[in-house]
Structure formats: structure tokens, C-alpha cells
Motif scaffolding. Structure first.
Motif: not given
Length: 77
Positions: A41-63
């Protein structure tokens, strides 16, 4: 303990404790199974938290005008 309310760090720490207990191999079968279930259950929870964090990550690129643009995070394969 409500696993869903744990932070990633708390869940990972508890998972480490469980692994250490299981690796000793001196627990009764019923206790080992209970810890294994909690660990799963802890592994599942950690995976879900990492997935949510990954979705929030954005890369900045010079326009084109020199200002940063936000782009969605892409996993390199």
C-alpha cells in the motif's frame, strides 16, 4: 495510520522500516504478511505521489522574444 495522509518522505521512511524488519526474517508469518500488505500500500501511495509531482513539472524554454515559455514535461525515451 492512514497511508493516504502521509507525505512521500513519511511513506518512503516507513517503507524502509518495513523492508528492514522483513529482511531480518525473524517475524512470525502473520506479522510478515501484515507488513508486506502495508508495504504494498505504501509503494502504491508513493507511486501516485510521484506521478502527481511529475505532472506538475514543466520545462522552461527561451521563447522567440527571449522570455521563458512553459512546456509540458516530457519523458525522454
Amino acid at each position: 495510520m492512514d497511508i493516504n495522509n502521509l507525505s512521500y518522505e513519511q511513506a518512503a521512511s516507513r517503507l524502509g522500516e518495513i523492508v528492514a524488519h522483513l529482511e531480518k526474517g525473524n517475524l512470525p508469518l502473520s506479522e510478515s504478511l501484515g507488513l508486506f500488505e502495508e508495504g504494498t500500500a505504501l509503494m502504491k501511495h508513493c507511486t501516485e505521489l510521484l506521478d502527481k509531482a511529475e505532472q506538475k513539472v514543466v520545462m522552461l524554454k527561451k521563447g522567440a522574444d527571449g522570455t521563458p515559455e512553459e512546456l509540458p514535461f516530457e519523458v525522454e525515451s
